[in-house]
Scaffold this active site. Structure first.
Site, PDB file in Angstrom:
ATOM      1  N   SER A   1       0.846  -1.200   0.000  1.00 22.18           N
ATOM      2  CA  SER A   1       0.000   0.000   0.000  1.00 22.18           C
ATOM      3  C   SER A   1       0.879   1.248   0.000  1.00 22.18           C
ATOM      4  CB  SER A   1      -0.930  -0.031   1.224  1.00 22.18           C
ATOM      5  OG  SER A   1      -1.910   0.967   1.110  1.00 22.18           O
ATOM      6  N   ASN A   2       0.330   2.383   0.367  1.00 26.62           N
ATOM      7  CA  ASN A   2       1.109   3.629   0.424  1.00 26.62           C
ATOM      8  C   ASN A   2       0.563   4.508   1.546  1.00 26.62           C
ATOM      9  OD1 ASN A   2      -1.034   5.439  -0.698  1.00 26.62           O
ATOM     10  ND2 ASN A   2      -0.832   3.990  -2.389  1.00 26.62           N
TER      11      ASN A   2
END
Ligand code: PMT
Length: 404
Positions: free
Chosen positions: A209-210
């Site tokens: 993810s980020n």
């Protein structure tokens, strides 16, 4: 029904003018508003919650805890729910507390949590109203951006005559209607937004993810709503406080799920804003069981995700507007303009990872907005809410619709 769908918190404090709040509640309900009454402890000496609950068709709240059950009235949720918070009548005591950040009851806690406009209609005796401390507190509230509905002159409960009467309920409702009607320049428009990060599963417990928090996307969703639009939000996993029931809200995890949800709504949207930070790659296969630790290294094979904005850009109709974001670390302008053209955006909002006070997670951002004709506007470091307003202004200029 000039206030249909509008959510108003009516804060009532200890003043004889509290009897007028019953009329005010009735008028607001008649105009179609949803009214949530919250009373201070001293307001209970002047008006009964039963009257207000009956008129507003909702429990009238005055304490944090619900009937000593341990269940509490959540001031943060209340603050997020409202489109407007109105104090009428506002006593000198609660005014002073609001000016100084006190938080010793549900009403004050909701005030401190509210993100919507806050209005206040003081009511007190004429000498109190002119006292320097009251004048100073009124100015302090105004400096916070709260709007004064100035007290009117006439006969007061003390028998004296002068300025201090709460503005009449009919006049307050007229002001509120004028306010909501004037800022509605996206009324009738349908807006779709992707917000937050995506999560791409590696195995049942891990993902790629980020750092996107969803703050920029959510600020945009709220700005569109405030300006009259109907808003569809497709959100990756976020943990900021949000009020989902104001929107058509869809929670998703992966880029593929976000794409399918966006595809479902795209055709009927007037504007699509792609604010999500979508993972460009995902594990080619999701392990069915938790991957066990083994050896000194582990390779995960990634495959390219669908580019949501690019795919929907191919289906864009002439009367639709697409707005993209670009998050860059080098050659920022070139990359942003390349994405503008490649993904068939009408506008692209560039935010830089290098800039202090801009980008992921923060409450502020600094952006440059580009259209097909070049750079349109550049912001200062500002709250994401203000940046959202600026983006809406540019969308309005870009559109060929006749907006009010
Ligand atoms: O959420 P916050 O913490 O408030 O932070 C805000 C933000 C920095 C995440 C936001 O402002 C932002 O920049 N979002 C886009 C980030 C991004 O993924 O940029 P990009 O340059 O990789 O993508 C360009 C555009 O294509 C974006 O509009 C993106 O939504 C879209 N895209 C990208 C890849 C993909 N597979 N599908 C897409 O739709």
């Amino acid at each position: 029904m000039g206030l249909a769908g509008k959510r108003i918190i009516l804060g009532i404090t200890g003043s004889i003018a509290a009897y007028k709040s019953a009329f005010l509640t009735r008028l607001l309900i008649k105009e179609g508003a949803e009214v949530q009454v919250i009373l201070s402890a001293s307001a209970l000496d002047f008006i009964s919650p039963l009257t207000l609950a009956t008129l507003s068709k909702r429990p009238a709240l005055h304490q944090f805890q619900k009937d000593e059950t341990g269940v509490w009235n959540n001031h943060v949720e209340l603050g997020l729910w409202a489109d407007l918070m109105l104090f009428a009548p506002l006593s000198a005591n609660t005014l002073a507390k609001m000016a100084n950040g006190h938080c010793d009851n549900l009403l004050l806690a909701t005030y401190l949590s509210a993100r919507c406009p806050v209005w206040f209609a003081p009511a007190m005796d004429l000498d109190m109203y002119q006292h320097p401390s009251v004048r100073k507190n009124i100015q302090t509230l105004q400096s916070f951006g709260n709007r004064l509905l100035d007290a009117e002159s006439g006969e007061l409960a003390s028998g004296l005559s002068g300025q201090g009467r709460m503005m009449e309920p009919e006049s307050i409702v007229k002001e509120i209607k004028g306010f909501f009607e004037s800022g509605q320049d996206f009324k009738g428009k349908k807006i779709g937004l992707t917000i937050g990060p995506t999560q791409e599963a590696i195995d049942p417990v891990r993902f790629i993810s980020n750092h996107s928090s969803g703050k920029m996307g959510y600020a945009l969703a709220e700005a569109f709503l405030e300006r009259g639009a109907e808003v569809w939000v497709i959100s990756g996993p976020i943990s900021i406080p949000v009020s989902k029931d104001k929107f058509h809200w869809k929670d998703v995890h992966s880029a593929q799920e976000m794409f399918e949800a966006a595809q479902d709504i795209h055709e009927k949207m007037d504007v699509m804003v792609f604010a999500a930070a979508v993972a460009d790659y995902a594990p080619a296969e999701v392990a069915p069981e938790k991957i066990k630790k083994q050896g000194d290294s582990l390779q995960i094979h990634l495959k390219k995700n669908v580019d949501i904005a690019q795919e929907l850009g191919k289906q864009k109709k002439p009367n639709q507007i697409h707005v993209g974001f670009a998050l860059e670390t080098e050659n920022e302008k070139e990359h942003a303009v390349d994405k503008l053209n490649r993904k068939n955006f009408d506008l692209i909002v560039l935010n830089s990872m290098k800039e202090k006070g801009a980008g992921f997670r923060l409450d502020t951002n600094r952006v440059s907005i580009f259209s097909k004709n070049g750079q349109v506007v550049e912001s200062e470091i500002s709250p994401k809410k203000e940046i959202a307003g600026m983006i809406l202004d540019q969308i309005k200029k870009e559109s060929s619709w006749t907006l009010v």
